[in-house]
Every structure is written in C-alpha cells, then in structure tokens.
Design a protein around this motif. Sequence first.
Motif, PDB file in Angstrom:
ATOM      1  N   LEU A 198       0.798  -1.219   0.000  1.00 26.21           N
ATOM      2  CA  LEU A 198       0.000   0.000   0.000  1.00 26.21           C
ATOM      3  C   LEU A 198       0.837   1.278   0.000  1.00 26.21           C
ATOM      4  CD1 LEU A 198      -2.773   1.309   0.063  1.00 26.21           C
ATOM      5  CD2 LEU A 198      -2.754   1.099   2.569  1.00 26.21           C
ATOM      6  N   PRO A 199       1.896   1.402   0.809  1.00 31.11           N
ATOM      7  CA  PRO A 199       2.656   2.672   0.793  1.00 31.11           C
ATOM      8  C   PRO A 199       3.259   3.005  -0.573  1.00 31.11           C
ATOM      9  CG  PRO A 199       3.174   1.408   2.756  1.00 31.11           C
ATOM     10  CD  PRO A 199       2.381   0.503   1.867  1.00 31.11           C
ATOM     11  N   HIS A 200       3.674   1.984  -1.337  1.00 33.24           N
ATOM     12  CA  HIS A 200       4.315   2.227  -2.633  1.00 33.24           C
ATOM     13  C   HIS A 200       3.345   2.109  -3.811  1.00 33.24           C
ATOM     14  CE1 HIS A 200       7.822   1.090  -0.089  1.00 33.24           C
ATOM     15  NE2 HIS A 200       8.420   2.049  -0.783  1.00 33.24           N
ATOM     16  N   ALA A 201       2.095   1.747  -3.538  1.00 31.23           N
ATOM     17  CA  ALA A 201       1.145   1.530  -4.631  1.00 31.23           C
ATOM     18  C   ALA A 201       0.873   2.789  -5.452  1.00 31.23           C
ATOM     19  CB  ALA A 201      -0.161   0.957  -4.071  1.00 31.23           C
ATOM     20  N   PRO A 202       0.652   3.974  -4.831  1.00 30.70           N
ATOM     21  CA  PRO A 202       0.397   5.159  -5.661  1.00 30.70           C
ATOM     22  C   PRO A 202       1.556   5.489  -6.604  1.00 30.70           C
ATOM     23  CG  PRO A 202      -0.274   5.565  -3.396  1.00 30.70           C
ATOM     24  CD  PRO A 202       0.475   4.275  -3.401  1.00 30.70           C
ATOM     25  N   LEU A 203       2.794   5.399  -6.083  1.00 29.48           N
ATOM     26  CA  LEU A 203       3.945   5.685  -6.939  1.00 29.48           C
ATOM     27  C   LEU A 203       4.092   4.635  -8.037  1.00 29.48           C
ATOM     28  CD1 LEU A 203       6.230   7.691  -7.320  1.00 29.48           C
ATOM     29  CD2 LEU A 203       7.654   6.258  -5.839  1.00 29.48           C
ATOM     30  N   ALA A 204       3.743   3.391  -7.729  1.00 25.91           N
ATOM     31  CA  ALA A 204       3.797   2.342  -8.750  1.00 25.91           C
ATOM     32  C   ALA A 204       2.783   2.594  -9.857  1.00 25.91           C
ATOM     33  CB  ALA A 204       3.552   0.977  -8.096  1.00 25.91           C
ATOM     34  N   ILE A 224      -4.319  14.361  -8.414  1.00 25.92           N
ATOM     35  CA  ILE A 224      -3.713  13.494  -7.386  1.00 25.92           C
ATOM     36  C   ILE A 224      -2.447  12.832  -7.935  1.00 25.92           C
ATOM     37  CG2 ILE A 224      -4.039  11.383  -6.046  1.00 25.92           C
ATOM     38  CD1 ILE A 224      -6.988  12.173  -5.756  1.00 25.92           C
ATOM     39  N   PHE A 225      -2.521  12.299  -9.158  1.00 23.50           N
ATOM     40  CA  PHE A 225      -1.345  11.657  -9.747  1.00 23.50           C
ATOM     41  C   PHE A 225      -0.237  12.674 -10.003  1.00 23.50           C
ATOM     42  CE2 PHE A 225      -3.931   8.013 -10.140  1.00 23.50           C
ATOM     43  CZ  PHE A 225      -3.121   6.940 -10.468  1.00 23.50           C
ATOM     44  N   CYS A 226      -0.621  13.884 -10.359  1.00 22.44           N
ATOM     45  CA  CYS A 226       0.379  14.934 -10.568  1.00 22.44           C
ATOM     46  C   CYS A 226       1.114  15.242  -9.267  1.00 22.44           C
ATOM     47  CB  CYS A 226      -0.299  16.188 -11.120  1.00 22.44           C
ATOM     48  SG  CYS A 226       0.803  17.596 -11.362  1.00 22.44           S
ATOM     49  N   VAL A 227       0.383  15.330  -8.165  1.00 19.54           N
ATOM     50  CA  VAL A 227       1.001  15.608  -6.866  1.00 19.54           C
ATOM     51  C   VAL A 227       1.915  14.460  -6.453  1.00 19.54           C
ATOM     52  CG1 VAL A 227       0.522  15.915  -4.407  1.00 19.54           C
ATOM     53  CG2 VAL A 227      -0.845  17.140  -6.110  1.00 19.54           C
ATOM     54  N   ILE A 228       1.459  13.219  -6.657  1.00 23.55           N
ATOM     55  CA  ILE A 228       2.274  12.059  -6.265  1.00 23.55           C
ATOM     56  C   ILE A 228       3.579  12.024  -7.072  1.00 23.55           C
ATOM     57  CG2 ILE A 228       2.384   9.548  -6.255  1.00 23.55           C
ATOM     58  CD1 ILE A 228      -0.631   9.542  -5.722  1.00 23.55           C
ATOM     59  N   LEU A 241       1.414   4.631 -15.355  1.00 27.28           N
ATOM     60  CA  LEU A 241       0.754   5.649 -16.167  1.00 27.28           C
ATOM     61  C   LEU A 241       1.756   6.442 -17.003  1.00 27.28           C
ATOM     62  CD1 LEU A 241      -1.942   6.986 -16.890  1.00 27.28           C
ATOM     63  CD2 LEU A 241      -1.574   8.560 -14.993  1.00 27.28           C
ATOM     64  N   TYR A 242       2.914   6.793 -16.399  1.00 29.98           N
ATOM     65  CA  TYR A 242       3.906   7.579 -17.122  1.00 29.98           C
ATOM     66  C   TYR A 242       4.608   6.762 -18.205  1.00 29.98           C
ATOM     67  CZ  TYR A 242       3.268  11.201 -13.588  1.00 29.98           C
ATOM     68  OH  TYR A 242       2.725  12.167 -12.768  1.00 29.98           O
ATOM     69  N   SER A 243       4.437   5.434 -18.165  1.00 30.69           N
ATOM     70  CA  SER A 243       4.991   4.610 -19.246  1.00 30.69           C
ATOM     71  C   SER A 243       4.244   4.841 -20.556  1.00 30.69           C
ATOM     72  CB  SER A 243       4.921   3.124 -18.861  1.00 30.69           C
ATOM     73  OG  SER A 243       5.681   2.859 -17.703  1.00 30.69           O
ATOM     74  N   TYR A 244       2.994   5.295 -20.460  1.00 30.85           N
ATOM     75  CA  TYR A 244       2.223   5.622 -21.670  1.00 30.85           C
ATOM     76  C   TYR A 244       2.546   7.073 -22.041  1.00 30.85           C
ATOM     77  CZ  TYR A 244      -0.400   1.385 -20.637  1.00 30.85           C
ATOM     78  OH  TYR A 244      -0.758   0.079 -20.399  1.00 30.85           O
ATOM     79  N   GLU A 245       3.658   7.240 -22.745  1.00 29.06           N
ATOM     80  CA  GLU A 245       4.222   8.571 -22.968  1.00 29.06           C
ATOM     81  C   GLU A 245       3.965   9.096 -24.372  1.00 29.06           C
ATOM     82  OE1 GLU A 245       8.676   6.814 -23.972  1.00 29.06           O
ATOM     83  OE2 GLU A 245       8.201   7.462 -21.939  1.00 29.06           O
ATOM     84  N   GLY A 246       2.893   8.647 -25.023  1.00 34.07           N
ATOM     85  CA  GLY A 246       2.715   9.027 -26.416  1.00 34.07           C
ATOM     86  C   GLY A 246       1.510   9.900 -26.715  1.00 34.07           C
ATOM     87  N   ILE A 247       0.892  10.526 -25.693  1.00 31.93           N
ATOM     88  CA  ILE A 247      -0.321  11.301 -25.961  1.00 31.93           C
ATOM     89  C   ILE A 247      -0.046  12.459 -26.915  1.00 31.93           C
ATOM     90  CG2 ILE A 247       0.007  12.726 -23.894  1.00 31.93           C
ATOM     91  CD1 ILE A 247      -3.085  12.864 -23.724  1.00 31.93           C
ATOM     92  N   CYS A 248       1.132  13.054 -26.824  1.00 34.23           N
ATOM     93  CA  CYS A 248       1.433  14.192 -27.702  1.00 34.23           C
ATOM     94  C   CYS A 248       1.710  13.751 -29.143  1.00 34.23           C
ATOM     95  CB  CYS A 248       2.630  14.966 -27.160  1.00 34.23           C
ATOM     96  SG  CYS A 248       2.341  15.715 -25.541  1.00 34.23           S
ATOM     97  N   LEU A 249       1.861  12.445 -29.360  1.00 36.70           N
ATOM     98  CA  LEU A 249       2.100  11.950 -30.718  1.00 36.70           C
ATOM     99  C   LEU A 249       0.812  11.649 -31.469  1.00 36.70           C
ATOM    100  CD1 LEU A 249       4.907   9.357 -29.865  1.00 36.70           C
ATOM    101  CD2 LEU A 249       5.226  11.655 -30.786  1.00 36.70           C
ATOM    102  N   VAL A 250      -0.303  11.574 -30.746  1.00 36.01           N
ATOM    103  CA  VAL A 250      -1.527  11.059 -31.354  1.00 36.01           C
ATOM    104  C   VAL A 250      -2.019  11.959 -32.484  1.00 36.01           C
ATOM    105  CG1 VAL A 250      -3.945  10.494 -30.919  1.00 36.01           C
ATOM    106  CG2 VAL A 250      -2.189   9.811 -29.284  1.00 36.01           C
ATOM    107  N   LEU A 251      -2.147  13.263 -32.225  1.00 37.58           N
ATOM    108  CA  LEU A 251      -2.653  14.160 -33.260  1.00 37.58           C
ATOM    109  C   LEU A 251      -1.709  14.274 -34.458  1.00 37.58           C
ATOM    110  CD1 LEU A 251      -4.459  17.100 -31.437  1.00 37.58           C
ATOM    111  CD2 LEU A 251      -5.363  14.941 -32.283  1.00 37.58           C
ATOM    112  N   PRO A 252      -0.379  14.418 -34.263  1.00 33.12           N
ATOM    113  CA  PRO A 252       0.488  14.425 -35.440  1.00 33.12           C
ATOM    114  C   PRO A 252       0.404  13.165 -36.275  1.00 33.12           C
ATOM    115  CG  PRO A 252       1.666  15.309 -33.557  1.00 33.12           C
ATOM    116  CD  PRO A 252       0.367  14.778 -33.043  1.00 33.12           C
TER     117      PRO A 252
END
Length: 579
Positions: free
Chosen positions: A262-268, A559-563, A273-284
């Motif tokens: 539980l203590p490490h679950a949010p960071l995990a 919340i994810f941004c803060v974590i 989530l940050y592994s999906y790093e292609g949102i800025c590629l979708v429109l191009p």
Amino acid sequence: APHTHREATATRSYMATSGIPLLNAVELLDYSSIPKEPSAGNDSVSMGSTCSSSSTANIHKTTAWQAFISLTKGYVGVGVLSLPWAVSQLGIPIGVFGCFLMAYWSSYNCWTVVRLKRFIESNSEKADETASSVDGGGASSTATSVTYPDVGEWAYGQSFQSYVTACICTQQLAVCTVFMSFIGENLAAVLEFLGIVTNHVAVISMALPAVILLNFLPSLKALAPVMTAATIFVLIGFGVIGIILADKWENKPDEHHPTFDLPHAPLALCAVLYSYEGICLVLPVESAMKEPRHFAKVFWTSMTVVACIFSSFGAICVHVFGNVTNGSITAFLLQTYGQDESITFWIMVANAAVSLSILFTYPLQLWPALELVAPWWVQQTMNPAGQEEEDEKDLSGFQFEPLPPAFAGASTTTNFEEMVTEQHDYSNAAGTEEEEEQRNGRDDASAEDEERSMISRVTAKVFPALTMPGDSPLLRASLVLLTYLVAVVVPNVQSLISLAGALAGSSTALLIPPALELAYLRHLERDGDDNGKSSFFVPKDKWKLERIKCYFLILMGFIFCVIGTAASLRDIISIYRGV
C-alpha cells in the motif's frame, strides 16, 4: 459526412469527364500556354493546381500500417523498463489490472482530444462551404491540421493555448533529453563490458551526429522505415530478456510472489501511467495519415497491443525474478546476476538493442515539439516587425513591363524604355563604358546564380524538402543540441527531467483533456448537440453525468500529478543530500 461529400464530388467529376478521372484530365492540359485572364477558364486552372498540390501533399502521408508502427513504438519507450518494479509493488493480479486500467485512462484522454480536433475541423469545413456558397465560388480547398494547442485555444482562448504549447514542448524535450542520457549511460556500460573505457558524455557526443541526421528526415512518412527499425530493435531487446527468463525459469524464487504494498502503490501506478508517454504523438500521427477515417481502428488496436506488452512484460519478469527492487529491470539484473558472465553478456545485448531503439525513436518524440516551435521560430526570426513595410518600399526588383500584344506589330516602339531612348540620346563614350560594365555585371550575376543553383541542388539532396511550415534544418539541429547540452551539462539530469515530466506530462495526459471536454459540453448545452438539435430541445441535465465524469478525471489527474511531483522532489533532495 465530409468523406461522403468528397466521394460524391469525385463521382460527379468522373462523370463530367466522360470516364476520365478529373486529376488526370486536368494534368493533360499545358497551362503554361494559357494566358492568365479573368475568365471562366481560371476555375479549371485553379482546380488543376489544387488537385496537383493535393496529390503532392499525399506523397508525404502515411498508411494505416505505418501509423500503427509509429504510434506503438512511440508508446513503448524507456518507461517499459520500470514496469517490473511497479508490478512488484502492486502484485501480479493488481499490477496487470493496473496496466490495462492506466491504458484505458490514457487512451480515453487521447481520444477525447482527437474527437474535439475532428469536431473543430468539421465546423471549419462547414464554415468554408457556407462562405464559398455566399461568394458564389466552388468548393473550399482548405485543409486544416488542428494541433493540440489549437484545441486548447478553441476551448479557453489564447492564454490556454500558450499553456498547452509550453506543456507539450517541455514534456517532449524532457523525453528527448532522457533519451540522450539513457543512450549515453547504457552504451557506455556496453563499451566498458567490451573493455573500452569511456563515459556517458563521450558516448552521447559520438551519437550526436547520427541523432541530428535522423532528425533531418522531412515527414512522418519518411520516418516510417526508421520506426520499423526501432521496433525491430526493441523486439530484439525483449527477445534477449526472454532468453534470460527462460534460463532462470527453473530457478524461480521459492517464496510467494510479491503482494500489494500500500505505501508504494500510488507511486507504482504513477510509474505505469507515465509509461504511456505518447499522448502528444496522437494528433500528429492522425494528421499525417493518408486516410484519417481509419485512425480509430489503428489507435485502439495500437493501445490494446501496448497494454498487452506492458502487462505481460511486467508480470512475467516478476514471476521469474521475484521482487524487483530496482526501477530499471536491466539494472536489477546486473545487480542480481552480475557474477554470471553469460547473463551479463545477454544483459549487455539487451542494453545495446534498447539503446539503438531509443536512438531511432528520438525523431518521433521530437516531432510534436518541432510542430509547435517551427511556426513560432519563423515568426520571430524570418518575419521581424516592419519587414513588410520595408519590402513595400523596396523597388529594386521593379522592371518595366512590355506593352500589350495588340501593339506588337505596330511601327511605334513597343517598350517604354525604348521610347525614352528615342527621345533622349545617351550614346556617348561614358555611357558605352557604363553599358559594358552593366553587361559584365549581369554575366557575373548569372554565373553566381548558376553556382547558387548548383549548391541548392546539392543541398536538396543532403537535406530533403521539409513539409512543415516554418521548419528548417537549423531549427531541428538547434533543438537536438539543446537536449544534448542539458543531458551533458546538468548533473543528475534524469531527476530534474522527471520533475518536469511529472508536471508537464500530468497536464497534457491527465488534466487538460477532461478540461477540454468540459468546454465541449458547454458548447453542446449552448449551441445544441452534434446533430444540430437546438439547445431548446435538450434536457437541462442531459450532460450532468458527463460533467461529473470530467471533474472526477481532473481530480484523479491532480492526485497523480502531486504524487509524481512529490516523488521527483524527494529523489532530487536525496541526491543533493548524498543520501
């Protein structure tokens, strides 16, 4: 609807030319011999040039398969190496579920931006058709290419557009800087294993020319073979890790698999989530497709494949290696099996393959930032204030035009310069010398023009024609050098970049899309739904659940941004304290 309109137009054009497609019929005409007069014939000429330019633009468009490769490889990056650690903190069942959940969340936000982009484009096409009918002209030939910041401007104005632009540029340049650092550190480790002592700065410097040359490729279509090579290298990396997994399969840890921490679950979950790093590629990628109507199948197929790769890779590594305690699976394997030379060899092969894959992916990750920086660059450097007024006052290029052809056969002079010469005799010795100097000057100028033309032809072969407005080899090289300098000069660059990525990446992937959807819902409430139904007939609380969903997504994104930001700050503080 727009596709139906274009198909109907093409059918009418086909029938009007007695079975000959309009493009081929128009190209059979030689317009160089047709005088440009304000007549009805100009419509055909204009249509022919439009078809020709459209055909030229399609040369740089990608197929559905090329778009799939670019999108999939854009998502499968360095972040995949942290997934075994994330699954170890969550446990295999929850970790696999978390991979698919984060994939759906990220994909939904991406598709929200795509839907709004298409909504803006459809309204723009309707407005162009209305304006064209009012003017009494033909169909509109404008082809819009709406970007992510354009959607932000439509929703909340110019300031929000600048904010979205800043977030995208920060995120993509941060990703490219991490790529530089990753290539340097991993290839330096490989060279050290081979007995070549070096450091990551020297490796990055050696790789810099290759990175710059790859970034000179003019379009996403030209990048497609490079993305194929990158995909092959990342598959080789996965295959090599698979060899290690097969070798250690019989020697799996006897203890139970890691359970939910539980203590490490949010960071995990943040790591997933940050592994999906292609949102800025979708429109191009969508804008570069030859047939964008197929993008939905391409997008959702790619996201499904990426989710399967991420979940299976993380789960299998945890199943075989047990509790993965390092944020990089290759670093964990070196710590655990570093004494085994055969395992170390395969780890180095995997490092080399993944590093080459990252090297080939660099131009794709730089593309969204380049797409936004190029117009600003040309506005600041190529069109300074007051340049247009100076151009209007500059008459150096003015030449006397010949009189109309109706006077060609007359005995009178046919050029105003000759009329002046007949009335005034300037033929003296000094004038003859000046004319001789002018002729010599023209000969020198023609020689210089020929030399310049030869240089331009050579340059065109070295630097292919760039298709993006405001784009230039200098701009691309400058952006690459910026990421190089940050990766080389700034100490502990990855921790600082992770902080920038946590802030900018959370904004582009988690916070901005639901905020844009709220603006879209307000538009539907004010102006009616997508089918044109007036808001008078729309129930008052029709979009209530949609608004609640958007606010919930914004809250979760915050919340994810803060974590993520807190974790990055903690790493930076621990590094500078020497902990």
